[in-house]
Write a protein that holds these residues in place. Structure first.
Motif, short mmCIF file in Angstrom:
data_model
loop_
_atom_site.label_atom_id
_atom_site.label_comp_id
_atom_site.label_asym_id
_atom_site.label_seq_id
_atom_site.Cartn_x
_atom_site.Cartn_y
_atom_site.Cartn_z
N ASP A 204 0.08 -3.92 -0.55
CA ASP A 204 0.76 -4.76 -1.55
C ASP A 204 1.25 -6.06 -0.92
N ILE A 205 1.74 -5.97 0.29
CA ILE A 205 2.28 -7.16 0.97
C ILE A 205 1.14 -8.05 1.48
N SER A 206 0.24 -7.46 2.30
CA SER A 206 -0.75 -8.28 2.99
C SER A 206 -1.81 -8.84 2.03
N SER A 207 -2.10 -8.11 0.95
CA SER A 207 -3.13 -8.60 0.02
C SER A 207 -2.66 -9.81 -0.77
N THR A 208 -1.35 -10.07 -0.76
CA THR A 208 -0.84 -11.29 -1.41
C THR A 208 -0.30 -12.27 -0.36
N ALA A 209 -0.48 -11.94 0.91
CA ALA A 209 -0.04 -12.82 2.00
C ALA A 209 -1.27 -13.34 2.75
N SER A 210 -1.06 -13.96 3.89
CA SER A 210 -2.15 -14.67 4.55
C SER A 210 -3.17 -13.75 5.23
N GLN A 212 -4.83 -11.56 3.62
CA GLN A 212 -5.75 -11.15 2.56
C GLN A 212 -7.20 -11.49 2.91
N THR A 217 -9.17 -6.27 0.20
CA THR A 217 -8.93 -6.15 -1.25
C THR A 217 -10.08 -5.51 -2.00
N CYS A 220 -11.03 -1.64 1.09
CA CYS A 220 -9.97 -1.28 2.04
C CYS A 220 -10.34 -0.06 2.91
#
Ligand code: NAD
Length: 296
Positions: A204-210, A212, A217, A220
């Motif tokens: 949830d965090i990394s897929s909307t952060a840098s 990604q 996505t 995985c």
């Protein structure tokens, strides 16, 4: 509709030839393997008894063979395509092979008066069956323009990558990047887990952060966050690690020849070679997660 020879009716070539027949082309199919020829006939093609018989009277030849040596034999051999096809036939090699052989066979075809393109594909057996492959084409623009309507019967994206061999170059550079990003994604999920984050939270965090990327996505390597990914079915392929290793070896050969430094590509090759050495290269390429976790 055209008369088309199809050489190499394996896991990929079989369904590709079937899609050409389904589109209404008259397909003359040849494979060394008799069972593969019989399957092609069931799918609407006509069987040919050899490369020469398949190629003799067609407007286009399409090949989907394992490696460069097979392509050389099929095109340059004494009873191969260049010796038997009629003038004006368009030659399309869809196999994934080394850049040097693609350029050598393309040049020999040109000297013999034929237009030839290299058109390797992205997408596995299911995309071949569904007719949704991506083609990366190297060759002259007018050869590309002639080939595109044929390739569109087998794929949904057809890109012109430039001169002969550039289709292969695009394919191996892309797959090297995919391997590197997959391994990086595995390392990140494993590290996050060891530090106390579960896969869903980190996703949830990394897929909307840098961090990604497609490997995260869409594919995985940690079970859970992407339900359709092979990680949720014990890494059954998908795209096998053995196929990825083949492409990484081609990329390293090309990188050495071009003097292009690829330190991470070299590491990626070695990690997939470890999967091969332990007999685990039948797993999906995202199964490198097991190696990173120490589970192989
Ligand atoms: P495969 O081994 O299933 O099929 C290859 C076929 O070629 C075999 O049936 C073999 O009998 C036949 N063959 C070999 N030499 C021949 C010759 N001289 N004349 C006629 N037939 C001959 O392999 P595949 O999985 O279909 O892969 C074909 C190519 O596509 C490879 O270059 C591979 O790297 C590439 N590719 C495969 C995938 C995949 O997911 N399988 C994905 C993308 C690209």
């Amino acid at each position: 509709m055209a008369r088309i020879a199809f050489l190499g009716l394996g896991n990929m070539g079989g369904p590709m030839a079937a899609n050409l027949a389904k589109a209404g082309h008259d397909v003359l199919a040849y494979d060394l393997n008799e069972a593969a020829r019989a399957r092609a006939v069931e799918a609407g093609a006509r069987a040919a008894a050899g490369v020469g018989e398949a190629a003799a009277d067609v407007e286009a030849v399409v090949s989907m063979l394992p490696a460069g040596a097979h392509v050389k034999e099929a095109y340059l051999g004494p009873k191969g395509v260049l010796a038997t096809a009629r003038q004006g036939a368009l030659l399309i090699d869809c196999s994934t092979i080394d850049v040097a052989t693609a350029r050598e066979v393309g040049a020999a075809a040109g000297e013999a008066g034929f237009q030839m393109i290299d058109a390797p594909v992205s997408g596995g057996v299911s995309a071949a069956a569904a007719g949704t492959l991506t083609f990366m084409v190297g060759g002259e623009s007018d050869a590309f323009a002639r080939a595109a309507p044929i390739l569109e019967n087998m794929g949904k994206n057809v890109f012109h990558a430039g001169a002969a061999g550039n289709g292969q170059a695009a394919k191996i550079a892309n797959n090297m990047l995919l391997a590197i990003s997959m391994i990086g994604t595995c390392e990140a999920f494993n590290l996050a887990e060891k530090l106390g984050l579960d896969a869903e939270t980190f996703f949830d965090i990394s897929s909307t952060a840098s961090g990604q990327c497609w490997s995260m996505t869409s594919y995985c390597p940690a079970p859970g966050p992407v339900p359709a990914a092979p990680s949720n079915r014990d890494y059954q392929p998908g795209f096998a690690a053995a196929m990825m290793l083949k492409d990484l070896r081609l990329a390293q050969d090309a990188a050495r020849a071009a003097k292009a430094p690829t330190p991470l590509g070299a590491q990626a090759e070695m990690l997939y070679a470890l999967m091969e050495a332990s007999g685990d290269d039948g797993l999906d390429f995202s199964g490198v997660m097991k190696l990173i976790r120490g589970d192989l």
